[in-house]
Motif scaffolding. Structure first.
Motif, PDB file in Angstrom:
ATOM      1  N   GLN A  28       1.077  -1.198   0.205  1.00 54.92           N
ATOM      2  CA  GLN A  28       0.616   0.167  -0.266  1.00 54.92           C
ATOM      3  C   GLN A  28       1.180   1.080  -0.182  1.00 54.92           C
ATOM      4  O   GLN A  28       1.936   1.389   0.716  1.00 54.92           O
ATOM      5  N   HIS A  29       0.152   1.930  -0.699  1.00 54.85           N
ATOM      6  CA  HIS A  29       1.267   3.240  -0.638  1.00 54.85           C
ATOM      7  C   HIS A  29       1.116   3.992   0.455  1.00 54.85           C
ATOM      8  O   HIS A  29      -0.305   4.401   1.013  1.00 54.85           O
ATOM      9  N   ARG A  30       1.650   4.495   1.715  1.00 50.83           N
ATOM     10  CA  ARG A  30       1.411   5.632   2.625  1.00 50.83           C
ATOM     11  C   ARG A  30       1.803   7.039   2.442  1.00 50.83           C
ATOM     12  O   ARG A  30       1.040   7.836   2.141  1.00 50.83           O
ATOM     13  N   ASP A  31       2.606   7.316   1.159  1.00 47.11           N
ATOM     14  CA  ASP A  31       3.318   9.082   1.386  1.00 47.11           C
ATOM     15  C   ASP A  31       4.035   9.057   0.576  1.00 47.11           C
ATOM     16  O   ASP A  31       4.489   8.155  -0.449  1.00 47.11           O
ATOM     17  N   TRP A  32       3.763   9.774  -0.796  1.00 46.41           N
ATOM     18  CA  TRP A  32       4.649   9.907  -2.235  1.00 46.41           C
ATOM     19  C   TRP A  32       4.267  11.402  -2.594  1.00 46.41           C
ATOM     20  O   TRP A  32       3.372  12.248  -3.078  1.00 46.41           O
ATOM     21  N   GLY A  33       5.578  11.648  -3.592  1.00 49.41           N
ATOM     22  CA  GLY A  33       6.035  13.160  -3.618  1.00 49.41           C
ATOM     23  C   GLY A  33       7.003  13.694  -4.910  1.00 49.41           C
ATOM     24  O   GLY A  33       8.010  12.390  -4.962  1.00 49.41           O
ATOM     25  N   ARG A  34       7.448  14.828  -4.692  1.00 47.78           N
ATOM     26  CA  ARG A  34       7.957  15.121  -5.719  1.00 47.78           C
ATOM     27  C   ARG A  34       9.363  14.726  -4.627  1.00 47.78           C
ATOM     28  O   ARG A  34       9.869  15.176  -3.718  1.00 47.78           O
ATOM     29  N   GLY A  35      10.623  13.810  -5.443  1.00 54.35           N
ATOM     30  CA  GLY A  35      11.836  13.034  -4.805  1.00 54.35           C
ATOM     31  C   GLY A  35      11.799  12.137  -3.836  1.00 54.35           C
ATOM     32  O   GLY A  35      12.777  11.546  -2.873  1.00 54.35           O
ATOM     33  N   PHE A  36      10.086  11.700  -3.274  1.00 55.99           N
ATOM     34  CA  PHE A  36      10.476  10.461  -2.399  1.00 55.99           C
ATOM     35  C   PHE A  36       9.032   9.160  -1.687  1.00 55.99           C
ATOM     36  O   PHE A  36       8.017   9.843  -3.471  1.00 55.99           O
ATOM     37  N   SER A  37       8.413   8.191  -1.900  1.00 56.48           N
ATOM     38  CA  SER A  37       8.372   7.161  -1.968  1.00 56.48           C
ATOM     39  C   SER A  37       7.892   6.359  -0.749  1.00 56.48           C
ATOM     40  O   SER A  37       8.943   6.429  -0.697  1.00 56.48           O
ATOM     41  N   THR A  38       6.430   5.968  -0.465  1.00 55.51           N
ATOM     42  CA  THR A  38       7.343   5.236   1.179  1.00 55.51           C
ATOM     43  C   THR A  38       5.980   4.116   0.894  1.00 55.51           C
ATOM     44  O   THR A  38       4.213   4.754   0.734  1.00 55.51           O
ATOM     45  N   VAL A  39       5.697   3.028   1.268  1.00 52.59           N
ATOM     46  CA  VAL A  39       4.685   1.783   0.722  1.00 52.59           C
ATOM     47  C   VAL A  39       5.004   0.988   1.905  1.00 52.59           C
ATOM     48  O   VAL A  39       6.342   1.669   2.900  1.00 52.59           O
ATOM     49  N   ILE A  40       3.734   0.581   2.466  1.00 51.24           N
ATOM     50  CA  ILE A  40       4.110  -0.220   3.878  1.00 51.24           C
ATOM     51  C   ILE A  40       3.430  -2.255   2.818  1.00 51.24           C
ATOM     52  O   ILE A  40       2.937  -1.773   1.868  1.00 51.24           O
ATOM     53  N   LEU A  41       3.900  -2.659   4.038  1.00 50.85           N
ATOM     54  CA  LEU A  41       3.441  -3.683   3.524  1.00 50.85           C
ATOM     55  C   LEU A  41       2.635  -5.183   4.899  1.00 50.85           C
ATOM     56  O   LEU A  41       4.046  -4.896   5.866  1.00 50.85           O
ATOM     57  N   GLN A  42       2.066  -5.596   4.664  1.00 52.41           N
ATOM     58  CA  GLN A  42       1.059  -6.277   6.224  1.00 52.41           C
ATOM     59  C   GLN A  42       2.341  -7.073   5.707  1.00 52.41           C
ATOM     60  O   GLN A  42       1.784  -8.467   4.082  1.00 52.41           O
ATOM     61  N   ILE A  43       3.076  -8.828   6.462  1.00 53.38           N
ATOM     62  CA  ILE A  43       3.522  -9.733   5.663  1.00 53.38           C
ATOM     63  C   ILE A  43       2.801 -10.541   5.872  1.00 53.38           C
ATOM     64  O   ILE A  43       2.197 -11.017   6.582  1.00 53.38           O
ATOM     65  N   GLU A  44       2.783 -11.374   4.860  1.00 50.60           N
ATOM     66  CA  GLU A  44       0.951 -12.398   4.976  1.00 50.60           C
ATOM     67  C   GLU A  44       2.152 -13.634   4.425  1.00 50.60           C
ATOM     68  O   GLU A  44       4.015 -13.656   4.122  1.00 50.60           O
ATOM     69  N   PRO A  45       2.202 -14.930   4.231  1.00 54.87           N
ATOM     70  CA  PRO A  45       2.637 -16.461   4.443  1.00 54.87           C
ATOM     71  C   PRO A  45       3.665 -16.307   2.431  1.00 54.87           C
ATOM     72  O   PRO A  45       4.832 -16.621   2.278  1.00 54.87           O
ATOM     73  N   LYS A  46       2.919 -15.775   1.882  1.00 55.58           N
ATOM     74  CA  LYS A  46       3.384 -15.550   0.448  1.00 55.58           C
ATOM     75  C   LYS A  46       4.680 -15.046   0.475  1.00 55.58           C
ATOM     76  O   LYS A  46       5.730 -15.361  -0.693  1.00 55.58           O
ATOM     77  N   HIS A  47       4.930 -14.049   1.284  1.00 54.23           N
ATOM     78  CA  HIS A  47       5.786 -13.677   1.836  1.00 54.23           C
ATOM     79  C   HIS A  47       7.785 -13.776   2.446  1.00 54.23           C
ATOM     80  O   HIS A  47       8.725 -13.505   1.827  1.00 54.23           O
ATOM     81  N   LEU A  48       7.272 -14.852   2.768  1.00 58.54           N
ATOM     82  CA  LEU A  48       7.955 -16.052   3.480  1.00 58.54           C
ATOM     83  C   LEU A  48       8.831 -16.615   2.502  1.00 58.54           C
ATOM     84  O   LEU A  48       8.575 -18.075   1.846  1.00 58.54           O
ATOM     85  N   ASN A  49      10.329 -16.729   2.971  1.00 62.05           N
ATOM     86  CA  ASN A  49      11.171 -18.017   2.697  1.00 62.05           C
ATOM     87  C   ASN A  49      11.081 -19.851   3.149  1.00 62.05           C
ATOM     88  O   ASN A  49      10.564 -19.575   4.363  1.00 62.05           O
ATOM     89  N   LEU A  50      11.663 -19.749   2.395  1.00 63.66           N
ATOM     90  CA  LEU A  50      11.552 -21.502   2.902  1.00 63.66           C
ATOM     91  C   LEU A  50      12.018 -21.567   4.530  1.00 63.66           C
ATOM     92  O   LEU A  50      11.790 -22.423   6.043  1.00 63.66           O
ATOM     93  N   ALA A  51      12.882 -20.751   4.827  1.00 67.96           N
ATOM     94  CA  ALA A  51      13.258 -20.566   6.480  1.00 67.96           C
ATOM     95  C   ALA A  51      11.946 -19.722   7.226  1.00 67.96           C
ATOM     96  O   ALA A  51      11.950 -20.006   8.169  1.00 67.96           O
ATOM     97  N   GLY A  52      11.004 -19.485   6.772  1.00 65.08           N
ATOM     98  CA  GLY A  52      10.203 -19.208   7.807  1.00 65.08           C
ATOM     99  C   GLY A  52      10.189 -17.480   7.722  1.00 65.08           C
ATOM    100  O   GLY A  52       9.704 -16.489   8.621  1.00 65.08           O
ATOM    101  N   VAL A  53      11.064 -16.492   6.570  1.00 69.87           N
ATOM    102  CA  VAL A  53      11.276 -15.266   7.250  1.00 69.87           C
ATOM    103  C   VAL A  53      11.156 -14.433   6.012  1.00 69.87           C
ATOM    104  O   VAL A  53      10.939 -15.470   4.471  1.00 69.87           O
TER     105      VAL A  53
END
Length: 148
Positions: A28-53
């Motif tokens: 999700q976008h949190r903030d965006w303007g001239r020269g910067f961008s910020t996004v957030i992500l809620q970690i879900e199981p699909k974002h994890l590797n085989l070690a669970g991180v």
């Protein structure tokens, strides 16, 4: 660099991000303007590797997104600027398996066709998970930056 509420993007930008890799990440976008961008992500199981991180590819992807987006903001909502990544370096500094992460990007140098940006990803406690920097080229058919 970060604001409180999600930022309103042009409708066309949302349409572009609702497909493919962007949709899979589900950030999700949190903030965006001239020269910067910020996004957030809620970690879900699909974002994890085989070690669970959190997978390094997710961290690299978020860095690529916020760094690229930091240079393509355009104040006219009818104009969608795009860029391509020429290079991206990523350094991994921490791990997490759950919670909300925040990625921030900032333009460091900008020319008429090429710009450089750096970014970082932190967990909900403010621990640095990864940082990186990239070089990007504006797509030739898109407007030349007015903020040079």
């Amino acid at each position: 660099m970060t604001g409180g509420a999600a930022v309103k993007l042009p409708d066309m930008a949302y349409e572009l991000m609702e497909t493919g890799y962007h949709a899979m990440l589900n950030y999700q976008h949190r903030d965006w303007g001239r020269g910067f961008s910020t996004v957030i992500l809620q970690i879900e199981p699909k974002h994890l590797n085989l070690a669970g991180v959190l997978h390094g590819g997710v961290l690299s992807g978020l860095l690529d997104i916020v760094c690229a987006q930091s240079g393509i903001y355009f104040p006219d909502e009818q104009v969608i600027r795009r860029s391509v990544t020429l290079s991206l370096t990523t350094t991994f500094t921490g791990q997490c398996s759950e919670g909300l992460i925040t990625a921030c990007g900032k333009v460091r140098a900008q020319g008429r066709r090429i710009y450089s940006a750096s970014g970082e990803v932190k967990d909900a406690q403010g621990n640095l998970l990864a940082f990186g920097e990239g070089t990007f080229r504006y797509r030739s058919q898109d407007p030349i930056p007015a903020n040079k």
